[in-house]
Design an enzyme around this catalytic site. Structure first.
Site, short mmCIF file in Angstrom:
data_model
loop_
_atom_site.label_atom_id
_atom_site.label_comp_id
_atom_site.label_asym_id
_atom_site.label_seq_id
_atom_site.Cartn_x
_atom_site.Cartn_y
_atom_site.Cartn_z
N GLY A 1 -5.56 -5.57 -58.05
CA GLY A 1 -6.48 -5.82 -56.92
C GLY A 1 -7.34 -4.58 -56.78
N HIS B 1 3.53 -2.02 -53.84
CA HIS B 1 3.22 -3.43 -54.15
C HIS B 1 4.50 -4.23 -54.44
CE1 HIS B 1 -1.05 -2.39 -55.87
NE2 HIS B 1 -1.14 -2.74 -54.60
N GLU C 1 2.04 -12.24 -50.46
CA GLU C 1 2.95 -11.28 -49.83
C GLU C 1 3.36 -11.73 -48.43
OE1 GLU C 1 -0.12 -8.56 -51.35
OE2 GLU C 1 1.40 -7.02 -51.18
N ARG D 1 4.80 -5.88 -42.39
CA ARG D 1 4.68 -5.17 -43.65
C ARG D 1 4.79 -3.67 -43.32
NH1 ARG D 1 -0.51 -3.08 -46.80
NH2 ARG D 1 0.57 -2.36 -48.64
N ASN E 1 0.35 -7.25 -40.67
CA ASN E 1 0.08 -6.14 -41.56
C ASN E 1 -0.87 -5.20 -40.79
OD1 ASN E 1 -0.74 -4.38 -43.53
ND2 ASN E 1 -1.31 -5.95 -45.02
N ARG F 1 -9.41 4.74 -57.52
CA ARG F 1 -8.40 5.77 -57.86
C ARG F 1 -8.23 5.84 -59.38
NH1 ARG F 1 -3.79 3.10 -54.32
NH2 ARG F 1 -5.38 1.71 -53.51
N HIS G 1 -0.11 -6.40 -61.01
CA HIS G 1 -0.85 -6.65 -59.77
C HIS G 1 -2.17 -5.89 -59.87
CE1 HIS G 1 -1.34 -7.33 -55.36
NE2 HIS G 1 -2.17 -6.32 -55.57
N GLY H 1 -6.47 -9.92 -56.86
CA GLY H 1 -7.84 -10.45 -56.95
C GLY H 1 -8.39 -10.47 -58.36
N ASP I 1 -16.07 -2.95 -57.51
CA ASP I 1 -15.85 -4.39 -57.49
C ASP I 1 -15.91 -4.96 -58.91
OD1 ASP I 1 -16.49 -6.88 -55.25
OD2 ASP I 1 -16.76 -7.26 -57.39
N GLY J 1 -6.48 -9.92 -61.33
CA GLY J 1 -5.54 -10.62 -62.21
C GLY J 1 -5.64 -12.13 -62.09
N GLU J 2 -5.96 -12.60 -60.88
CA GLU J 2 -6.03 -14.06 -60.67
C GLU J 2 -7.37 -14.65 -61.08
OE1 GLU J 2 -5.11 -14.51 -56.46
OE2 GLU J 2 -3.38 -13.20 -56.71
N ASN J 3 -8.42 -13.83 -61.04
CA ASN J 3 -9.77 -14.39 -61.15
C ASN J 3 -10.63 -13.90 -62.30
OD1 ASN J 3 -9.87 -16.00 -58.60
ND2 ASN J 3 -9.42 -13.98 -57.73
P1 ADP Z 1 -6.82 -5.83 -52.30
O1 ADP Z 1 -6.06 -4.97 -53.24
O2 ADP Z 1 -7.74 -5.08 -51.39
O3 ADP Z 1 -6.00 -6.91 -51.63
P2 ADP Z 1 -7.81 -8.01 -53.99
O4 ADP Z 1 -6.44 -8.33 -54.49
O5 ADP Z 1 -8.49 -9.02 -53.14
O6 ADP Z 1 -7.86 -6.61 -53.24
O7 ADP Z 1 -8.71 -7.68 -55.27
C1 ADP Z 1 -10.01 -7.23 -55.14
C2 ADP Z 1 -10.62 -7.16 -56.52
O8 ADP Z 1 -10.62 -8.47 -57.10
C3 ADP Z 1 -12.06 -6.68 -56.54
O9 ADP Z 1 -12.25 -5.77 -57.60
C4 ADP Z 1 -12.84 -7.96 -56.83
O10 ADP Z 1 -14.04 -7.71 -57.49
C5 ADP Z 1 -11.86 -8.68 -57.73
N1 ADP Z 1 -12.23 -10.09 -57.85
C6 ADP Z 1 -12.16 -11.06 -56.91
N2 ADP Z 1 -12.67 -12.21 -57.38
C7 ADP Z 1 -13.07 -11.97 -58.66
C8 ADP Z 1 -13.68 -12.75 -59.70
N3 ADP Z 1 -13.98 -14.03 -59.51
N4 ADP Z 1 -13.94 -12.15 -60.88
C9 ADP Z 1 -13.64 -10.86 -61.08
N5 ADP Z 1 -13.07 -10.07 -60.15
C10 ADP Z 1 -12.78 -10.62 -58.95
#
Ligand code: ADP
Length: 407
Positions: free
Chosen positions: A214, A184, A389, A96, A7, A245, A212, A335, A287, A337-339
């Site tokens: 992130g 994406h 990906e 990519r 990438n 954005r 998605h 990031g 963040d 959506g998963e966390n």
């Molecule tokens: P990219 O689009 O650059 O690949 P990611 O998919 O890694 O980015 O997503 C980054 C985002 O995920 C950031 O806003 C980060 O704060 C958020 N994130 C990562 N871990 C957590 C968490 N444990 N709780 C909340 N947000 C998180």
């Protein structure tokens, strides 16, 4: 088949080295041999790192003048960590590529494909030139190896005209290719595939909404395995609120700012790409982790940023439910959506009437893992599925070379 996945950005290269073949794909047992990153390319303070199982290689403050040196560094790190004994072991390279114009699927890179990627440079000037540079360097370093381009846009080429056309004078579409492309795609396609695998459903019997979330965010409506609508448009600025954005916006705001504040084209572009979204509203950070923390401490603008972010997702879920009619699954990835259970909770608020019933306890527990977070009685399943990906790029590379249809 051992595949180097690249990438290539303007000053960084992310890579993975993956072993895959038909049997591994069938059993979901592809092997990640190594992964890493080269950053600050073009400087004398570049950082290069690679992890292969227990073994790691890391260099800080090295001179990496260009992409050629960076990819040579990738190969030397793969050797140092034992992931590679001889560069000949690399069977193929998967790249990519952000914008594939009207390509509907991944492509073996030929002179003709290069020409089309070059034609799409005007649509993705910040990405496509660097993706192409990666291809050129690999042609020098591995002259007899097949290389495959996997496009962010390809998955969305199945959108019908009613979804991809802007209601502008038709000539802008015909002559200047102004339409919605969507991005994406590799991530949406991967999590849709995993959802079907996890729920034992076929493409034909599945309608899905994939989110998605992130730094960049997009949401896609998928029917019979095909993207039928997605929130990013001509560029990745449209749609959901993102880290920096704004997503959807009244275009007259831009005219107003240019006229009233005399902002230049460049100033507006910078404001929209770097100072808006979560960062713009909160004035604090892009963040999500930091914003959720600040919200807990009572920071009003952080709370507002999170609320606007989640409300926009909810609106799109409602819209795409109307697009699809019946929805079998809603998937969160990326990031955030998963966390971030709190974001998923707010995004699904008041959606029970549409068939999405979130189970609070399951949602809280789903952190970075595949999980079903809907109640047992929910008409639609709600899943968290970490995206991958690079894995899909490796698999597409293998299947494209072997002439096997991509999923
Ligand atoms: P990219 O689009 O650059 O690949 P990611 O998919 O890694 O980015 O997503 C980054 C985002 O995920 C950031 O806003 C980060 O704060 C958020 N994130 C990562 N871990 C957590 C968490 N444990 N709780 C909340 N947000 C998180």
């Amino acid at each position: 088949m051992k595949i180097l996945v690249l990438n290539c950005g303007s000053s960084s290269i992310k890579f993975q080295y993956i072993e895959t073949d038909l049997e591994r794909i069938d059993h979901n047992q592809d092997r990640l041999l190594a992964r890493g990153l080269v950053e600050k390319i073009g400087t004398v303070e570049a950082v290069a790192s690679c992890q292969a199982g227990e073994r790691a290689s890391r260099d800080v403050g090295v001179e990496i003048p260009d992409h050629h040196a960076a990819i040579a560094k990738v190969v030397s790190m793969l050797r140092n960590t034992g992931a590679l004994a001889d560069p000949k072991e690399i069977s193929a390279v998967g790249h990519r590529v952000v914008h594939g114009g009207d390509f509907q699927s991944s492509q073996l890179i030929t002179a003709e494909v290069v020409k089309k990627i070059e034609e799409a440079v005007e649509l993705a000037p910040l990405h496509n030139p660097h993706n192409l540079k990666g291809y050129d360097v690999c042609r020098e370093l591995f002259p007899d190896r097949a290389q495959v381009a996997v496009f962010d846009t390809a998955f969305h080429q199945t959108m019908p005209a009613r979804a991809y056309l802007y209601a502008l004078p038709y000539d802008y579409f015909r002559r200047h290719r102004i339409r919605r492309y969507g991005f994406h795609g590799t991530s949406h396609r991967y999590v849709a595939y995993r959802f079907r695998q996890l729920t034992d459903r076929s493409k034909e019997e599945t309608s899905l909404i994939t989110c998605h979330l992130g730094n960049g965010c997009s949401i896609t409506a998928i029917q019979h395995g095909r993207s039928v609508d997605t929130s990013m448009g001509f560029t990745p600025l449209e749609g959901l609120v993102m880290g920096t954005r704004p997503g959807d916006l009244d275009p007259a705001i831009i005219l107003h700012l240019m006229a009233k504040l005399e902002m230049s084209h460049q100033e507006v572009a910078t404001m929209l790409n770097r100072y808006s979204g979560l960062y713009g509203i909160s004035g604090e950070t892009n963040d999500m982790r930091g914003l959720l923390e600040s919200t807990r401490k009572g920071h009003e603008r952080a709370r507002l940023a999170v609320e606007v972010f989640c409300y926009r997702i909810r609106k799109y879920i409602g819209a795409y439910t109307a697009v699809l009619g019946q929805v079998h699954g809603l998937v969160f990835t990326g990031g955030i959506g998963e966390n971030a259970p709190r974001v998923r909770e707010l995004a699904c608020e008041q959606l029970a009437g549409l068939g999405y019933e979130l189970d609070k306890a399951r949602n809280e527990k789903a952190l970075g893992i595949e999980a079903d977070i809907a109640t047992a009685a929910s008409p639609a399943r709600i899943f968290v599925i970490p995206t991958n990906e690079e894995l899909l790029i490796a698999r597409d590379t293998y299947r494209t070379i072997e002439g096997i249809e991509n999923i």
